[in-house]
Motif scaffolding. Structure first.
Motif, short mmCIF file in Angstrom:
data_model
loop_
_atom_site.label_atom_id
_atom_site.label_comp_id
_atom_site.label_asym_id
_atom_site.label_seq_id
_atom_site.Cartn_x
_atom_site.Cartn_y
_atom_site.Cartn_z
N VAL A 12 0.86 -1.18 0.00
CA VAL A 12 0.00 0.00 0.00
C VAL A 12 0.90 1.22 0.00
N THR A 13 0.66 2.13 -0.93
CA THR A 13 1.49 3.33 -1.06
C THR A 13 1.17 4.32 0.05
N SER A 14 1.95 5.41 0.11
CA SER A 14 1.75 6.42 1.14
C SER A 14 0.42 7.14 0.99
N ASP A 15 -0.16 7.16 -0.22
CA ASP A 15 -1.48 7.77 -0.39
C ASP A 15 -2.59 6.71 -0.36
N PHE A 16 -2.27 5.54 0.21
CA PHE A 16 -3.22 4.45 0.46
C PHE A 16 -3.87 3.94 -0.83
N THR A 17 -3.01 3.60 -1.77
CA THR A 17 -3.43 2.93 -2.99
C THR A 17 -2.83 1.53 -3.00
N MET A 18 -3.66 0.52 -3.23
CA MET A 18 -3.17 -0.85 -3.26
C MET A 18 -2.43 -1.11 -4.58
N LYS A 19 -1.24 -1.68 -4.46
CA LYS A 19 -0.43 -1.99 -5.63
C LYS A 19 -0.07 -3.47 -5.62
N LEU A 373 0.60 1.03 10.51
CA LEU A 373 0.30 -0.40 10.68
C LEU A 373 -0.76 -0.86 9.68
N ALA A 374 -1.70 0.02 9.36
CA ALA A 374 -2.72 -0.34 8.37
C ALA A 374 -2.08 -0.62 7.01
N ARG A 375 -1.12 0.21 6.62
CA ARG A 375 -0.41 -0.03 5.36
C ARG A 375 0.37 -1.34 5.43
N LYS A 376 0.86 -1.66 6.60
CA LYS A 376 1.69 -2.86 6.77
C LYS A 376 0.88 -4.14 6.62
N TYR A 377 -0.32 -4.18 7.20
CA TYR A 377 -1.07 -5.42 7.26
C TYR A 377 -2.15 -5.55 6.19
N LEU A 378 -2.77 -4.46 5.78
CA LEU A 378 -3.90 -4.56 4.86
C LEU A 378 -3.50 -4.84 3.42
N CYS A 379 -2.20 -4.86 3.13
CA CYS A 379 -1.75 -5.17 1.77
C CYS A 379 -1.69 -6.67 1.50
N ILE A 380 -1.83 -7.49 2.53
CA ILE A 380 -1.68 -8.94 2.39
C ILE A 380 -2.85 -9.50 1.58
N PRO A 381 -2.59 -10.26 0.52
CA PRO A 381 -3.70 -10.90 -0.22
C PRO A 381 -4.19 -12.14 0.51
N ALA A 382 -5.51 -12.34 0.52
CA ALA A 382 -6.08 -13.48 1.23
C ALA A 382 -5.90 -14.78 0.46
N THR A 383 -5.68 -14.70 -0.85
CA THR A 383 -5.49 -15.90 -1.68
C THR A 383 -4.22 -15.74 -2.51
N SER A 384 -3.80 -16.85 -3.10
CA SER A 384 -2.63 -16.82 -3.98
C SER A 384 -3.05 -16.62 -5.43
N SER A 385 -4.23 -16.04 -5.65
CA SER A 385 -4.73 -15.82 -7.01
C SER A 385 -3.79 -14.98 -7.87
N PRO A 386 -3.10 -13.95 -7.31
CA PRO A 386 -2.18 -13.18 -8.16
C PRO A 386 -1.14 -14.05 -8.85
N SER A 387 -0.58 -15.03 -8.11
CA SER A 387 0.40 -15.93 -8.74
C SER A 387 -0.27 -16.85 -9.75
N GLU A 388 -1.51 -17.29 -9.44
CA GLU A 388 -2.23 -18.13 -10.39
C GLU A 388 -2.48 -17.37 -11.69
N ARG A 389 -2.75 -16.07 -11.58
CA ARG A 389 -2.98 -15.26 -12.79
C ARG A 389 -1.69 -15.11 -13.59
N VAL A 390 -0.56 -15.11 -12.90
CA VAL A 390 0.72 -15.07 -13.63
C VAL A 390 0.88 -16.33 -14.47
N PHE A 391 0.48 -17.49 -13.90
CA PHE A 391 0.55 -18.74 -14.67
C PHE A 391 -0.31 -18.64 -15.93
N SER A 392 -1.50 -18.06 -15.79
CA SER A 392 -2.39 -17.91 -16.95
C SER A 392 -1.78 -16.99 -17.99
N THR A 393 -1.17 -15.90 -17.52
CA THR A 393 -0.50 -14.98 -18.45
C THR A 393 0.64 -15.69 -19.17
N GLY A 394 1.41 -16.49 -18.43
CA GLY A 394 2.50 -17.23 -19.05
C GLY A 394 1.99 -18.21 -20.09
#
Length: 420
Positions: A12-19, A373-394
């Motif tokens: 999460v960036t300093s202006d609270f945007t999820m990346k 602390l909010a920036r530290k913890y709220l960026c965690i993804p609940a699933t591993s879908s981002p990596s699964e999407r990388v497999f699809s892109t590959g």
């Protein structure tokens, strides 16, 4: 059929945007042991000059090798909610009646998939019976929710399926019996409410980790709770799913991580944290807020000559009382931390559909330490879908016509496709 290992980073960036960014899709020809994966992940962080100490946790599936890799690196690991729910459903499906009914569904789908005549007849029957003109779906073992989608579609199109197959000698035996229909309806009733939750927690552009505990609570109280009109099989499926999820999410480290994330979400705060753990969570929040306070800098030595010693004066009673009061009272930084945490917890919760990052962006001046602390913890993804999407892109890049791409070119193309 070439082995690669992808690595995504979320912050999460300093202006609270999820990346969310794909760092690498590295060629990984070594054996996929826990030791090799642990070393590969470390090298991935080093290549981007990322410090392990700043990593809050790693979200992975439950493969024994990746679990061991996270343990060897002493990294906090969050189990992917999608994989866990999928495994819970698979565990609940271990029943001979379910095996027969699901096997029959697969044969039905195959029967219509490989015959253009039956497809044509099915479309005509749908129009005649005024059913939705939908195609049958098949199950993919690695795709979450695909079994329930297949069963739901078969039940929806059952009148049309029976109409077509009743006049087909070769396939007439595939018409489901009333016992099969009962089993399929029991499965559908138990699983249909679960698919939407997996999809909702699989996003990477919004906060998801803080919703895991509320979703589990919702499962227990309503979604997978026993209903009066549930059949025995539906009750058995629900019971097994709930028992599996409760067991897997009962680990203290997992609970501690989820408690911290949930407490820092202004939609939930302490609502889904057990009474026994609330004091512990508050203590950890206070400790981490205090750790972020910069230590008091020492006064540099003076270059002026020391002044002449002053005559010692007699201490008054007031000076003793002042010293005693000062030793008992907490320091100003500690008071600020306690006041900030109390003010946050007493403030009203926001709507459950609101974006917590927007709220933190508007209130970061009011809660400067908690916002970190909010920036530290709220960026965690609940699933591993981002990596699964990388497999699809590959898979979309390394096609049959581009199967000779060199590993470094695969890495670059996937990087550009995911990050641009």
């Amino acid at each position: 059929m070439e082995p690669y290992m992808s690595l995504t980073v979320h912050y999460v960036t300093s202006d609270f945007t999820m990346k969310s960014r794909c760092l690498q899709t590295g060629f990984f020809p070594e054996d996929h042991t826990g030791e090799n994966i642990a070393q590969g992940l470390k090298e991935g962080l080093i290549s981007w000059s990322l410090e392990e100490e700043k990593m809050v946790c790693i979200t992975t599936d439950s493969g024994a090798n990746i679990v061991k890799a996270a343990s060897l690196n002493n990294w906090t690991r969050l189990q992917c909610f999608g994989h866990r729910l999928h495994l819970a459903i698979e565990n609940a499906m271990k029943d001979p009646r379910i095996d027969r009914a699901v096997g029959l569904c697969k044969k039905l789908v195959g029967c219509f998939s490989y015959s253009w005549r039956r497809k044509r007849d099915l479309a005509e029957a749908q129009k005649e019976l005024k059913l939705p003109e939908h195609k049958l779906k098949t199950e993919c073992p690695t795709r979450w929710g695909s079994r329930q989608a297949m069963i739901q579609r078969v039940l929806e199109q059952l009148p049309a399926i029976s109409h077509v197959l009743s006049s087909d000698r070769k396939a007439r035996h595939l018409i489901p019996t009333w016992q099969d229909v009962e089993v399929l309806e029991a499965i559908n009733n138990a699983l249909s409410p679960l698919t939407d939750f997996t999809d909702a927690l699989s996003g990477e552009q919004y906060v998801s980790v803080s919703s895991v505990k509320p979703v589990l609570h919702l499962f227990e109280t309503s979604v997978v709770a026993m209903q009066e009109d549930d059949s025995d099989l539906t009750r058995s499926i629900k019971s097994k799913i709930l028992g599996y999820l409760q067991e897997k999410y009962s680990h203290p480290n997992t609970q501690e991580l989820l408690d911290m994330a949930t407490s820092l979400d202004p939609r939930f705060k302490m609502e889904y944290i057990s009474e026994d753990n609330k004091t512990t969570v508050k203590a950890r929040l206070t400790r981490e807020m205090t750790d972020d306070i910069p230590s008091v800098t020492q006064t540099p030595p003076s270059t002026t000559p020391p002044a002449a010693p002053m005559k010692k004066s007699r201490k008054t009673l007031g000076s003793f009382l002042k010293a005693a009061k000062g030793s008992e009272a907490p320091s100003q930084p500690e008071q600020d931390v306690a006041s900030e945490l109390l003010s946050y917890l007493l403030s009203s919760k926001i709507d459950s559909e609101a974006d917590p990052l927007v709220w933190w962006k508007e209130h970061k001046g009011e809660f400067p330490k908690l916002s970190v602390l909010a920036r530290k913890y709220l960026c965690i993804p609940a699933t591993s879908s981002p990596s699964e999407r990388v497999f699809s892109t590959g898979g979309n890049i390394v096609t049959c016509l581009r199967s000779s791409l060199k590993p470094q070119n695969v890495d670059r193309l996937v990087f550009l496709a995911k990050n641009l």
